[in-house]
Scaffold this motif. Structure first.
Motif, PDB file in Angstrom:
ATOM      1  N   GLU A 119      56.316  -0.867  -5.559  1.00 40.54           N
ATOM      2  CA  GLU A 119      56.037  -1.989  -5.434  1.00 40.54           C
ATOM      3  C   GLU A 119      54.690  -2.244  -5.767  1.00 40.54           C
ATOM      4  O   GLU A 119      53.967  -3.079  -6.720  1.00 40.54           O
ATOM      5  CB  GLU A 119      56.288  -2.666  -4.395  1.00 40.54           C
ATOM      6  CG  GLU A 119      55.625  -4.372  -4.268  1.00 40.54           C
ATOM      7  CD  GLU A 119      56.139  -4.858  -2.889  1.00 40.54           C
ATOM      8  OE1 GLU A 119      55.885  -5.913  -2.502  1.00 40.54           O
ATOM      9  OE2 GLU A 119      56.525  -4.045  -2.072  1.00 40.54           O
ATOM     10  N   GLY A 120      53.603  -1.334  -5.373  1.00 41.30           N
ATOM     11  CA  GLY A 120      52.336  -1.563  -5.315  1.00 41.30           C
ATOM     12  C   GLY A 120      51.797  -1.027  -6.790  1.00 41.30           C
ATOM     13  O   GLY A 120      50.923  -1.546  -7.536  1.00 41.30           O
ATOM     14  N   ASN A 121      52.211   0.216  -7.108  1.00 42.25           N
ATOM     15  CA  ASN A 121      51.674   0.856  -8.529  1.00 42.25           C
ATOM     16  C   ASN A 121      52.253   0.468  -9.765  1.00 42.25           C
ATOM     17  O   ASN A 121      51.579   0.586 -10.819  1.00 42.25           O
ATOM     18  CB  ASN A 121      51.883   2.422  -8.208  1.00 42.25           C
ATOM     19  CG  ASN A 121      51.085   2.953  -6.949  1.00 42.25           C
ATOM     20  OD1 ASN A 121      50.044   2.410  -6.701  1.00 42.25           O
ATOM     21  ND2 ASN A 121      51.698   4.029  -6.235  1.00 42.25           N
TER      22      ASN A 121
ATOM     23  N   CYS B 137      45.846   2.352 -11.202  1.00 41.57           N
ATOM     24  CA  CYS B 137      45.521   2.382  -9.785  1.00 41.57           C
ATOM     25  C   CYS B 137      46.650   3.007  -8.798  1.00 41.57           C
ATOM     26  O   CYS B 137      47.488   3.070  -9.009  1.00 41.57           O
ATOM     27  CB  CYS B 137      45.352   0.811  -9.341  1.00 41.57           C
ATOM     28  SG  CYS B 137      43.960   0.036 -10.395  1.00 41.57           S
ATOM     29  N   ARG B 138      45.927   3.299  -7.648  1.00 41.57           N
ATOM     30  CA  ARG B 138      46.736   4.008  -6.494  1.00 41.57           C
ATOM     31  C   ARG B 138      46.640   2.885  -5.633  1.00 41.57           C
ATOM     32  O   ARG B 138      45.661   2.970  -4.967  1.00 41.57           O
ATOM     33  CB  ARG B 138      46.578   5.292  -6.202  1.00 41.57           C
ATOM     34  CG  ARG B 138      47.643   5.741  -5.109  1.00 41.57           C
ATOM     35  CD  ARG B 138      47.689   7.361  -5.043  1.00 41.57           C
ATOM     36  NE  ARG B 138      47.746   8.041  -5.983  1.00 41.57           N
ATOM     37  CZ  ARG B 138      47.420   9.341  -6.134  1.00 41.57           C
ATOM     38  NH1 ARG B 138      46.913   9.880  -5.242  1.00 41.57           N
ATOM     39  NH2 ARG B 138      47.976  10.091  -7.272  1.00 41.57           N
ATOM     40  N   MET B 139      47.602   2.152  -4.920  1.00 50.98           N
ATOM     41  CA  MET B 139      47.582   1.119  -3.872  1.00 50.98           C
ATOM     42  C   MET B 139      47.977   1.784  -2.741  1.00 50.98           C
ATOM     43  O   MET B 139      48.897   2.411  -2.596  1.00 50.98           O
ATOM     44  CB  MET B 139      48.204   0.010  -4.484  1.00 50.98           C
ATOM     45  CG  MET B 139      47.791  -0.803  -5.663  1.00 50.98           C
ATOM     46  SD  MET B 139      46.337  -1.305  -5.913  1.00 50.98           S
ATOM     47  CE  MET B 139      46.102  -2.703  -4.849  1.00 50.98           C
TER      48      MET B 139
ATOM     49  N   VAL C 174      43.197  -1.283  -2.940  1.00 52.38           N
ATOM     50  CA  VAL C 174      43.078  -0.133  -3.950  1.00 52.38           C
ATOM     51  C   VAL C 174      42.615   0.835  -2.958  1.00 52.38           C
ATOM     52  O   VAL C 174      41.732   1.043  -2.506  1.00 52.38           O
ATOM     53  CB  VAL C 174      42.181  -0.184  -5.119  1.00 52.38           C
ATOM     54  CG1 VAL C 174      41.996   0.762  -5.995  1.00 52.38           C
ATOM     55  CG2 VAL C 174      42.344  -1.729  -5.565  1.00 52.38           C
ATOM     56  N   LYS C 175      43.574   2.154  -3.286  1.00 47.20           N
ATOM     57  CA  LYS C 175      43.154   3.436  -2.676  1.00 47.20           C
ATOM     58  C   LYS C 175      42.650   4.437  -3.892  1.00 47.20           C
ATOM     59  O   LYS C 175      41.477   4.964  -3.358  1.00 47.20           O
ATOM     60  CB  LYS C 175      44.515   4.160  -2.095  1.00 47.20           C
ATOM     61  CG  LYS C 175      44.458   5.325  -1.619  1.00 47.20           C
ATOM     62  CD  LYS C 175      45.735   6.169  -1.180  1.00 47.20           C
ATOM     63  CE  LYS C 175      45.490   7.455  -0.437  1.00 47.20           C
ATOM     64  NZ  LYS C 175      46.825   7.876  -0.019  1.00 47.20           N
TER      65      LYS C 175
END
Length: 795
Positions: free
Chosen positions: A735-737, A743-745, A769-770
């Motif tokens: 879902e996030g990426n 980006c890595r979330m 954002v990771k």
């Protein structure tokens, strides 16, 4: 006499919670060292004769009723104020160093304003020293036999202490003398006849606050003369169903049924018609009146009428004793009336919605401090201005009287004939026509009757000055009386028939009259002074017979002039022992003759049936009418042709009410497709079958901009991206990426607390954002936020 003084060290102990006085608190320190006795003995630093401050007991009574509760106020006249106070109740002559020196009990009304003094529990003081202009507490009077009581207050203003031993800050109350209550049997002889007249003074001029202009009225008056074994209503008692129906609906039907069921405890049922509107000048409409009788066993008189519209407010008399201690009959009673609460509805204003009192309260007089919304409210606690006046006048005595004290001249004249007419006191501002000729006597035989004459009010030049009556009555003897027979004697009216000599079967009953005026020539009256007739209580004395009461008084004649009908009733006291239907007659009708109709301009048809209620649900009104039958040439008729009364149908349905929609929230996505929401809250839940509430949350799609997927377009990059997305999907982080290439979330955070506990609030959660890859564009790699509605139920 030493008196409690408010000292500065006392005010510093007011953080302790209020508590009730107990003897152990007072006696713990001994008589010499107790705090109460020390402050009571304080004598210095006082000001005498000050009138800025006042202690007042609600209603300004001169005495107290043991066990009753009173509202006590201490006030400062503007612009004065006080910071502290002390209030105490001492028995007359007490020093205050023993627990038995204190009388009654105080009760705290507002804990933020008042509390019991820490070191002297019988006393009341302020909770926090500050500027104030008034305080109030309840005080319950001590039991019977406590004697007189002094309520005393001291005032602190800055450092000045005001107190008075005999001034406005001291109130002396002695126990009320209740020895004059009708507890003893009446010793009067014969019977007496009275006329009760009701004068309604409830008007917008005298009681302007919230006065109901459209529907103000007095309900039909209902009451009786009765024995001490029957109580229609009384202060401190509970309202019967009949009293409740009068108080809430203005209906006397149930009350009359209750009265008639009392049988021999009741002598006369008192009834007067309703008044619409509540107040009219006496020259427009005569005050309602009725006649009733009393005897030795049934010498009390009670009545009530509803103040309408109102929750359950009435006025009336309760057990008014018309028998004197000298074994005679009271000549006249005049009493102003204030409204009382029947204890069945908790409304506070004239047109408050129905709010049944559960459990039912006791009957009590209304006071000026009941509720700020009350039309009789007075912040100073003054007495309520009377809303009505009742006058009870003796018009005749029957049978041999046994007064120990001889009658005065006025009493004798009142029993023989009408008193001489006073000189005409008609105000100059009232313009009348001449009196009409006297009508024929109402008696068709050689008996005493009445005749009347009329005049018309042509003009009232000053509306503030009332104009006297437009009708005049005087006694007369019917046709057939001649100078040659014994009718030259003036006889009294016949006394009511005695009870039948038997309770079942045939018996006899008698009645008496007496000579009121002997012949001028000194001859002896030969007219009979006693009559006897046969009577049948039950036609047969068998298991199928029933026991009935004596006949009640005849109702008022159905006609106002000419020939009419009147009726009387009796009740079944005991049904047949064999369970059969009682065959005794309980209703009797006979003809009655009133003055000739040509002298009276108001010949009316009977009342029509009541119309349907003006509403289909809730409170409404219904009407009935009658028509004028007499010719217009006879003069103006001022009798009412229409009556209005309240009616009650089931409660009206109340639909759900919701607020307006809120503004749309921000989009829950920073790029690409998302949604936004808006909410509304429930302001009023549906009741009595009303329409249900609509939806409280709406959402719609939103799109801010396309999400940037990166700059590389080769098949290799696409293949790698698909593999990466597939791998991440298996790990539950797609879902996030997937929506943020480059980006890595971090995973979504938990939802925040709702911003409101009810009525519609908002919750949020974040994704941050990771790690940001070198290939990512600046605009595609940002923190994300989602919003949703919460707690949309009404408060």
């Amino acid at each position: 006499m030493p008196f409690l003084r408010h000292l500065s060290d006392a005010t510093r102990t007011h953080t302790v919670v209020a508590r009730e006085f107990s003897p152990t608190m007072l006696n713990a320190g001994g008589k010499a060292d107790g705090y109460c006795s020390r402050v009571l003995r304080a004598q210095s630093n006082r000001k005498e004769g000050n009138s800025e401050f006042r202690l007042r007991v609600e209603g300004d009574p001169e005495s107290y009723q043991p066990g009753s509760t009173y509202r006590v106020t201490v006030t400062a006249a503007s612009p004065s104020y006080f910071r502290g106070f002390t209030l105490i109740a001492l028995k007359d002559g007490a020093e205050g160093d023993k627990d038995e020196d204190y009388a009654g009990n105080f009760q705290i009304i507002d804990e933020e304003e008042t509390q019991f003094m820490t070191n002297c529990p019988p006393a009341v003081t302020e909770s926090t020293p500050r500027r104030r202009t008034s305080i109030q507490v309840f005080w319950t009077a001590p039991p019977s036999g406590s004697g007189c009581v002094f309520l005393k207050a001291s005032i602190v203003q800055k450092r000045i202490i005001y107190f008075q031993d005999e001034g406005l800050l001291t109130k002396k109350l002695c126990e009320r003398d209740t020895t004059d209550k009708p507890l003893l049997d009446c010793c009067a002889c014969g019977t007496a006849k009275y006329r009760v007249t009701f004068y309604g003074n409830w008007s917008e001029k005298i009681h302007p606050k919230d006065y109901p202009r459209r529907a103000n009225h007095w309900s039909a008056i209902i009451g009786s003369s009765h024995s001490k074994n029957y109580v229609l209503w009384e202060y401190g008692g509970f309202a019967s169903e009949g009293v409740k129906q009068v108080a809430e609906l203005g209906s006397p039907v149930k009350m009359e049924e209750e009265i008639r069921q009392k049988g021999d405890e009741v002598l006369t049922v008192i009834k007067m018609k309703a008044q619409w509107p509540a107040w009219q000048p006496l020259n427009v409409r005569a005050a309602p009146s009725a006649e009733f009788s009393v005897d030795r066993t049934r010498h009390l008189m009670s009545f009530l009428t509803m103040l309408g519209p109102s929750p359950d407010w009435n006025v009336g008399l309760s057990a008014e004793d018309l028998c004197t201690k000298e074994c005679g009959w009271v000549q006249k009673v005049v009493q102003d009336l204030i409204p009382w609460d029947a204890g069945t509805d908790s409304g506070v204003s004239y047109e408050s919605p129905n709010k049944p009192t559960v459990p039912q309260d006791k009957i009590r007089p209304l006071t000026s401090l009941d509720h700020p919304q009350s039309p009789f409210y007075d912040p100073e606690g003054g007495a309520i201005t009377p809303v009505a006046r009742v006058m009870v006048e003796r018009i005749a005595r029957k049978g041999e009287q046994c007064n120990i004290v001889p009658d005065n001249v006025d009493d004798i004249v009142a029993d023989i004939a009408q008193e001489e007419k006073e000189e005409d006191d008609t105000p100059e501002t009232c313009i009348y026509s001449n009196w009409s000729p006297w009508s024929a006597c109402s008696s068709a035989t050689c008996e005493k009757g009445k005749r009347m004459r009329q005049r018309m009010l042509k003009a009232q030049l000053d509306l503030s000055v009332p104009c006297p009556h437009t009708q005049d009555f005087e006694p007369c003897m019917g046709p057939g009386c001649s100078d040659e027979d014994a009718s030259t004697c003036m006889m009294s009216e016949w006394i009511t028939w005695s009870p039948c000599s038997v309770s079942c079967g045939a018996g006899t009953r008698s009645r008496e009259r007496y000579v009121k005026q002997f012949p001028d020539d000194g001859s002896i009256c030969t007219l009979p002074t006693e009559e006897t007739e046969n009577c049948v209580v039950n036609e047969e004395c068998s298991p199928s017979s029933c026991l009935v009461t004596e006949w009640g008084e005849w109702d008022v004649c159905s006609a106002t002039c000419g020939l009419g009908m009147k009726r009387r009733e009796r009740m079944v006291k005991m049904p047949p022992a064999d369970g059969s239907i009682c065959g005794a007659e309980v209703l009797e009708v006979e003809k009655c003759m009133m003055p000739e109709c040509h002298t009276i301009p108001c010949l009316l048809t009977p009342w029509s049936d009541w119309s349907d209620c003006s509403v289909t649900c809730g409170k409404g009104l219904r009407t009935r009418q009658r028509m004028l039958k007499s010719p217009v040439e006879l003069g103006e008729c001022t009798e009412e042709l229409e009556q209005v009364e309240k009616c009650m149908l089931p409660e009206c349905p109340i639909d759900c009410v919701v607020s307006e929609w809120s503004e749309w929230s921000e989009c829950n996505k920073s790029c690409g497709k998302g949604h936004t929401i808006r909410t509304r809250i429930v302001m009023l839940e549906p009741q009595f079958g009303g329409d249900p509430c609509p939806e409280g949350v709406q959402r719609k799609k939103c799109k801010i901009r396309k999400c940037n997927r990166g700059q590389g377009n080769s098949d290799e990059k696409k293949r790698r991206k698909e593999q990466r997305d597939k791998r991440r999907s298996k790990q539950g982080r797609a879902e996030g990426n997937s929506e943020h290439p480059g980006c890595r979330m971090r995973p979504w955070s938990s939802w925040t607390e709702c911003t409101k506990i009810c009525g519609g609030g908002i919750q949020e959660r974040l994704m941050t954002v990771k790690q940001k890859f070198k290939t990512a564009q600046l605009s595609s790699c940002k923190d994300r936020k989602e919003i949703r509605a919460c707690n949309v139920h009404p408060c």
